[in-house]
Design a protein around this motif. Structure first.
Motif, PDB file in Angstrom:
ATOM      1  N   ILE A 262       0.840  -1.199   0.000  1.00 38.68           N
ATOM      2  CA  ILE A 262       0.000   0.000   0.000  1.00 38.68           C
ATOM      3  C   ILE A 262       0.877   1.253   0.000  1.00 38.68           C
ATOM      4  O   ILE A 262       0.587   2.237  -0.691  1.00 38.68           O
ATOM      5  N   GLY A 263       1.972   1.216   0.759  1.00 42.49           N
ATOM      6  CA  GLY A 263       2.886   2.345   0.776  1.00 42.49           C
ATOM      7  C   GLY A 263       3.492   2.619  -0.585  1.00 42.49           C
ATOM      8  O   GLY A 263       3.631   3.778  -1.000  1.00 42.49           O
ATOM      9  N   VAL A 264       3.853   1.558  -1.309  1.00 41.35           N
ATOM     10  CA  VAL A 264       4.409   1.730  -2.656  1.00 41.35           C
ATOM     11  C   VAL A 264       3.368   2.332  -3.595  1.00 41.35           C
ATOM     12  O   VAL A 264       3.660   3.243  -4.385  1.00 41.35           O
ATOM     13  N   CYS A 265       2.134   1.855  -3.514  1.00 42.08           N
ATOM     14  CA  CYS A 265       1.057   2.378  -4.373  1.00 42.08           C
ATOM     15  C   CYS A 265       0.787   3.849  -4.071  1.00 42.08           C
ATOM     16  O   CYS A 265       0.590   4.652  -4.996  1.00 42.08           O
ATOM     17  N   ILE A 266       0.782   4.222  -2.798  1.00 42.32           N
ATOM     18  CA  ILE A 266       0.559   5.623  -2.433  1.00 42.32           C
ATOM     19  C   ILE A 266       1.695   6.500  -2.944  1.00 42.32           C
ATOM     20  O   ILE A 266       1.469   7.620  -3.435  1.00 42.32           O
ATOM     21  N   ALA A 267       2.939   5.994  -2.853  1.00 41.81           N
ATOM     22  CA  ALA A 267       4.085   6.764  -3.353  1.00 41.81           C
ATOM     23  C   ALA A 267       3.990   6.977  -4.860  1.00 41.81           C
ATOM     24  O   ALA A 267       4.267   8.077  -5.369  1.00 41.81           O
ATOM     25  N   ILE A 268       3.590   5.925  -5.590  1.00 39.04           N
ATOM     26  CA  ILE A 268       3.433   6.063  -7.045  1.00 39.04           C
ATOM     27  C   ILE A 268       2.333   7.072  -7.372  1.00 39.04           C
ATOM     28  O   ILE A 268       2.477   7.907  -8.275  1.00 39.04           O
ATOM     29  N   HIS A 269       1.220   7.012  -6.628  1.00 37.42           N
ATOM     30  CA  HIS A 269       0.125   7.958  -6.852  1.00 37.42           C
ATOM     31  C   HIS A 269       0.572   9.395  -6.595  1.00 37.42           C
ATOM     32  O   HIS A 269       0.293  10.307  -7.398  1.00 37.42           O
TER      33      HIS A 269
END
Length: 316
Positions: A262-269
């Motif tokens: 989830i942290g990786v997805c938020i960073a990409i967003h």
């Protein structure tokens, strides 16, 4: 530019970094900062590099290419400082921001380092990474290194390190590669934990690749203390009794893995939203165009009013 020339240019680069920061010149600041980090990394002055990173962060207005270089250098610094989780996150960010169609040498360099860091975290890289045609030859030593770690054979690991010692040294990853030996031993012990309920220390030494049973006893004791596995050592019988492994889905590991993803997805967003914003130069140009258009409309309105007044005077 070599390490010697970069070291000589450090006073000039530091002055340029200070001037760029005062002028709010993000691109120049990013380029100079990466040059300084490269200088410190090439001369293995990672303490100074870390101090520079903490006191002079990368400006948000820098280009993606400079952000990718910065993430690579910070990832290497964190790996040397034993912060493998942070290093892996920064290296993944570098791969994501690097040009996908070009910069093959840079992406190969990042793939090499991220493979070593991932092995140090106790995970195995994906096989698809080694199957890419552009990186297959360059990643061959790291593929064999990964295979040795996956099997948990310390002897095979030492043979791979001896075979490709010059390659790892040229990539400046030799020190990090040597640290992986502890993970190889842990992997071998985990495999024994799954396969046996009780085993002699001499067999542990033979299967893991240690020299004596005393070495195996010390390694197993350290693994038990580090909670790598649950076992009991019988010092009289020279055996190890393993306990049954708990169900991973009943522990907090799946939740931790989900949290990281989830942290990786938020960073990409967040990076995507930030990249969609207009740059400062674009905003200034758009504002200037709006002002010119407003001024032109105002002049046309004034001319139209004057013509209308002239027509009214002629009617009178």
């Amino acid at each position: 530019m070599g390490a010697g020339r970069l070291s000589d240019a450090r006073p000039t680069l530091l002055g340029a970094l200070r001037s760029a920061a005062l002028r709010a010149d993000d691109e120049t600041q990013a380029v100079v900062l990466n040059c300084l980090l490269r200088s410190f990394c090439l001369t293995a002055q990672f303490k100074l590099a870390y101090q520079l990173v903490t006191k002079s962060p990368m400006p948000q207005g820098a280009s993606p290419n400079q952000m990718a270089r910065y993430a690579y250098y910070v990832g290497r610094i964190q790996a040397v400082r034993l912060n493998y989780s942070d290093a892996f996150a920064m290296l993944e960010d570098a791969l994501r921001k690097a040009p996908q169609g070009t910069a093959l040498a840079f992406r190969l360099e990042v793939h090499k380092l991220v493979t070593v860091v991932q092995l140090l975290t106790g995970e195995l890289p994906e096989k698809a990474t080694f199957r890419q045609p552009a990186f297959r030859k360059g990643l061959r030593p790291y593929l064999e290194l990964t295979q040795a770690v996956r099997v948990g054979d310390l002897g095979a690991f030492h043979r791979v390190v001896a075979t490709y010692e010059s390659v790892f040294a040229a990539d400046r990853n030799a020190t990090l590669v040597r640290r992986i030996s502890h993970n190889v031993i842990k992997t071998g012990l985990r495999k024994l934990n799954m396969a046996y309920t009780r085993i002699a220390l001499t067999e542990v030494a033979r299967k893991v690749g240690l020299e004596t049973a005393a070495d195996a006893e010390a390694i197993v004791a350290k693994a038990i203390r580090d909670q790598v596995m649950e076992a009991t050592i019988d010092h009289v019988a020279k055996t190890v009794a393993f306990r049954e492994l708990e169900n991973a889905y009943l522990s907090a590991k799946p939740l931790d893995s989900l949290y990281k993803r989830i942290g990786v997805c938020i960073a990409i967003h967040n990076d995507t939203v930030r990249a969609m914003r207009y740059s400062a130069d674009g905003v200034k140009a758009a504002k200037k165009d709006d002002d010119d258009e407003e001024e032109r409309v105002t002049v046309e309105d004034i001319v139209a009013e004057l013509e209308a007044d002239a027509d009214d005077d002629m009617d009178l």
